[in-house]
Design a protein around this motif. Structure first.
Motif, PDB file in Angstrom:
ATOM      1  N   HIS A  34      -5.184   0.993   9.121  1.00 35.83           N
ATOM      2  CA  HIS A  34      -4.929   0.057   8.204  1.00 35.83           C
ATOM      3  C   HIS A  34      -3.793  -0.769   7.457  1.00 35.83           C
ATOM      4  O   HIS A  34      -2.899  -1.423   7.542  1.00 35.83           O
ATOM      5  N   LEU A  35      -3.094   0.269   9.080  1.00 34.82           N
ATOM      6  CA  LEU A  35      -1.215  -0.279   8.973  1.00 34.82           C
ATOM      7  C   LEU A  35      -1.197  -1.838   9.135  1.00 34.82           C
ATOM      8  O   LEU A  35      -0.307  -2.692   8.411  1.00 34.82           O
ATOM      9  N   GLU A  36      -1.897  -1.770   9.675  1.00 36.34           N
ATOM     10  CA  GLU A  36      -1.655  -3.417  10.395  1.00 36.34           C
ATOM     11  C   GLU A  36      -1.836  -4.736  10.054  1.00 36.34           C
ATOM     12  O   GLU A  36      -1.700  -6.145   9.563  1.00 36.34           O
ATOM     13  N   ALA A  37      -3.247  -4.573   8.937  1.00 37.74           N
ATOM     14  CA  ALA A  37      -3.765  -5.029   8.184  1.00 37.74           C
ATOM     15  C   ALA A  37      -2.831  -5.385   6.706  1.00 37.74           C
ATOM     16  O   ALA A  37      -2.448  -6.360   6.520  1.00 37.74           O
ATOM     17  N   ALA A  38      -2.086  -3.868   6.334  1.00 34.78           N
ATOM     18  CA  ALA A  38      -1.338  -3.840   6.165  1.00 34.78           C
ATOM     19  C   ALA A  38      -0.433  -5.305   5.760  1.00 34.78           C
ATOM     20  O   ALA A  38       0.165  -5.480   4.630  1.00 34.78           O
ATOM     21  N   ARG A  39       0.444  -5.072   6.925  1.00 38.10           N
ATOM     22  CA  ARG A  39       1.475  -5.309   6.558  1.00 38.10           C
ATOM     23  C   ARG A  39       0.880  -7.254   7.378  1.00 38.10           C
ATOM     24  O   ARG A  39       1.839  -8.359   6.770  1.00 38.10           O
ATOM     25  N   GLU A  83       6.244   8.421   9.946  1.00 35.46           N
ATOM     26  CA  GLU A  83       4.607   7.448   9.462  1.00 35.46           C
ATOM     27  C   GLU A  83       4.656   6.702   8.402  1.00 35.46           C
ATOM     28  O   GLU A  83       4.745   5.715   7.154  1.00 35.46           O
ATOM     29  N   ALA A  84       5.213   8.103   7.593  1.00 40.68           N
ATOM     30  CA  ALA A  84       5.626   7.497   6.192  1.00 40.68           C
ATOM     31  C   ALA A  84       6.567   6.802   5.974  1.00 40.68           C
ATOM     32  O   ALA A  84       6.343   5.778   4.869  1.00 40.68           O
ATOM     33  N   ASP A  85       7.395   6.585   6.814  1.00 42.27           N
ATOM     34  CA  ASP A  85       8.286   5.016   6.765  1.00 42.27           C
ATOM     35  C   ASP A  85       7.823   3.993   6.957  1.00 42.27           C
ATOM     36  O   ASP A  85       8.574   3.121   6.351  1.00 42.27           O
ATOM     37  N   ASP A  86       6.836   3.660   8.111  1.00 42.58           N
ATOM     38  CA  ASP A  86       6.298   2.238   8.258  1.00 42.58           C
ATOM     39  C   ASP A  86       5.913   1.815   7.067  1.00 42.58           C
ATOM     40  O   ASP A  86       5.239   0.956   6.493  1.00 42.58           O
ATOM     41  N   TRP A  87       5.207   2.755   5.936  1.00 44.08           N
ATOM     42  CA  TRP A  87       4.624   2.327   4.473  1.00 44.08           C
ATOM     43  C   TRP A  87       5.396   2.177   3.839  1.00 44.08           C
ATOM     44  O   TRP A  87       4.967   1.438   3.065  1.00 44.08           O
ATOM     45  N   THR A  88       6.721   3.101   3.477  1.00 42.93           N
ATOM     46  CA  THR A  88       7.293   2.186   2.380  1.00 42.93           C
ATOM     47  C   THR A  88       8.599   1.684   2.851  1.00 42.93           C
ATOM     48  O   THR A  88       8.589   0.466   2.040  1.00 42.93           O
ATOM     49  N   ALA A  89       8.323   0.503   3.956  1.00 40.26           N
ATOM     50  CA  ALA A  89       9.089  -0.420   4.392  1.00 40.26           C
ATOM     51  C   ALA A  89       7.992  -1.439   3.758  1.00 40.26           C
ATOM     52  O   ALA A  89       8.679  -2.804   3.075  1.00 40.26           O
ATOM     53  N   LEU A  90       6.519  -1.201   3.427  1.00 43.38           N
ATOM     54  CA  LEU A  90       5.819  -2.158   2.655  1.00 43.38           C
ATOM     55  C   LEU A  90       5.979  -1.981   1.100  1.00 43.38           C
ATOM     56  O   LEU A  90       5.248  -3.095   0.288  1.00 43.38           O
ATOM     57  N   ASP A  91       5.949  -0.680   1.261  1.00 45.17           N
ATOM     58  CA  ASP A  91       5.605  -0.462  -0.536  1.00 45.17           C
ATOM     59  C   ASP A  91       6.883   0.405  -0.557  1.00 45.17           C
ATOM     60  O   ASP A  91       7.049   2.038  -0.660  1.00 45.17           O
ATOM     61  N   PRO A  92       7.986   0.323  -1.207  1.00 47.87           N
ATOM     62  CA  PRO A  92       9.308   1.222  -1.475  1.00 47.87           C
ATOM     63  C   PRO A  92       9.017   2.066  -2.317  1.00 47.87           C
ATOM     64  O   PRO A  92       9.398   3.232  -2.436  1.00 47.87           O
ATOM     65  N   LEU A  93       7.747   1.950  -2.852  1.00 48.93           N
ATOM     66  CA  LEU A  93       7.247   3.022  -4.525  1.00 48.93           C
ATOM     67  C   LEU A  93       5.611   3.612  -3.812  1.00 48.93           C
ATOM     68  O   LEU A  93       4.915   5.051  -4.012  1.00 48.93           O
ATOM     69  N   PHE A  94       6.093   3.819  -2.165  1.00 49.12           N
ATOM     70  CA  PHE A  94       4.810   4.730  -1.443  1.00 49.12           C
ATOM     71  C   PHE A  94       5.199   6.202  -1.957  1.00 49.12           C
ATOM     72  O   PHE A  94       4.538   6.945  -2.055  1.00 49.12           O
ATOM     73  N   PRO A  95       6.538   6.810  -1.722  1.00 48.15           N
ATOM     74  CA  PRO A  95       6.622   8.091  -1.806  1.00 48.15           C
ATOM     75  C   PRO A  95       5.849   8.786  -2.780  1.00 48.15           C
ATOM     76  O   PRO A  95       6.254  10.308  -2.872  1.00 48.15           O
ATOM     77  N   TYR A  96       5.897   8.031  -3.938  1.00 43.53           N
ATOM     78  CA  TYR A  96       5.382   8.006  -5.056  1.00 43.53           C
ATOM     79  C   TYR A  96       3.548   8.443  -4.954  1.00 43.53           C
ATOM     80  O   TYR A  96       3.210   9.915  -5.540  1.00 43.53           O
TER      81      TYR A  96
END
Length: 302
Positions: free
Chosen positions: A147-152, A178-191
């Motif tokens: 889903h990463l490319e679609a999210a980007r 991998e988590a860093d890639d998602w956090t770049a899209l959503d800074p709140l992803f670590p929660y």
């Protein structure tokens, strides 16, 4: 009093077949749909007649907005002066013209994009339609590698003010890169990345936040099965009080957002139910998060 209510009736049917969802392509019988409609209408009557200031989030197992009674209920409740917010989780597969009958100051949508279930351009067009209508909404994606490319692409093409959230996928372990890639899209992803240790910690559920099912049974939240009473005979009110969480961990946003040990009521001020940060264009990054390995978490919904 100010009361937040998470309502989940018997509806369990969905028009999508996401492989990560146990309710994919489930069909309710005619009798089940009638029961769901009756339960929702009963709840709506209670909400309309309530003396409380209410914030309402509908969290059906299935897709509610493809059913006329959900669209009508949200539109009608949005006009009542004691309803602070009325929101629903949705895959946005429904038409959007019904929103013309709703008050955009009160109604909000928590939307999820499921790649492979609907054409990307169709989903994006509906998001732009919501923007044109002045409807409050957030958009999210389950954080699976495919889903990463679609999210980007979504982040690049959604209006800048629309918050794009990422839910950690159930059972998936995220390496830091991998988590860093998602956090770049959503800074709140670590929660979302790790479940939150919650045993014995103070939580607003059971005091100012409750969960209600189609029978009117009141629980503190969707994840704690102990009953507090019934909504329709007011027996639950005597049980409302501060109380610690009885579970070891909490790993679903609609649960841990209410933990008093997390700053999420400040992060999402004014948009807790629809998952919209107070500054959606630039959500506050995570400074510190109490984490527990995801493998230790109890199962939770996406």
């Amino acid at each position: 009093m100010d009361l937040t209510v998470l309502y989940r009736g018997p509806l369990a049917s969905c028009d999508y077949d996401c492989p990560y969802c146990p309710f994919a392509k489930r069909r309710d019988s005619t009798a089940q749909l009638r029961a769901d409609r009756a339960a929702l209408e009963r709840f709506a009557r209670w909400a309309a007649d309530s003396d409380d200031q209410l914030s309402l989030l509908f969290t059906p197992w299935g897709e509610g907005l493809v059913r006329s009674w959900y669209r009508r209920t949200l539109a009608e409740l949005s006009h009542l002066p004691h309803i602070r917010r009325v929101a629903i989780q949705t895959n946005l597969s429904c038409r959007t013209d019904w929103l013309a009958d709703a008050d955009p100051e009160t109604l909000a949508l928590w939307c999820t994009y499921h790649p492979g279930q609907t054409p990307y351009d169709r989903f994006l067009a509906k998001c732009h339609d919501l923007t044109d209508r002045g409807v409050r909404f957030s958009v999210g994606v389950v954080g699976l590698p495919d889903h990463l490319e679609a999210a980007r692409r979504l982040r690049a093409e959604l209006p800048a003010h629309v918050y794009l959230w990422i839910n950690a996928a159930e059972g998936h372990t995220y390496q830091d890169a991998e988590a860093d890639d998602w956090t770049a899209l959503d800074p709140l992803f670590p929660y979302s990345r790790h479940p939150h240790a919650s045993a014995g910690l103070p939580c607003r559920t059971g005091e100012s936040v409750i969960s209600v099912d189609g029978e009117g049974t009141v629980r503190r939240c969707h994840f704690v099965r102990a009953e507090l009473g019934n909504l329709y005979d007011d027996s639950y009110r005597a049980a409302l009080r501060p109380r610690p969480c009885p579970l070891a961990v909490c790993d679903c946003h609609i649960g841990y957002v209410h933990l008093e040990t997390l700053p999420l009521y400040d992060v999402f001020a004014g948009g807790v139910l629809e998952r919209i940060p107070a500054q959606p264009g630039q959500p506050q990054s995570v400074q510190s998060v109490t984490i527990t390995p995801r493998a230790a978490a109890t199962s939770a919904e996406q």
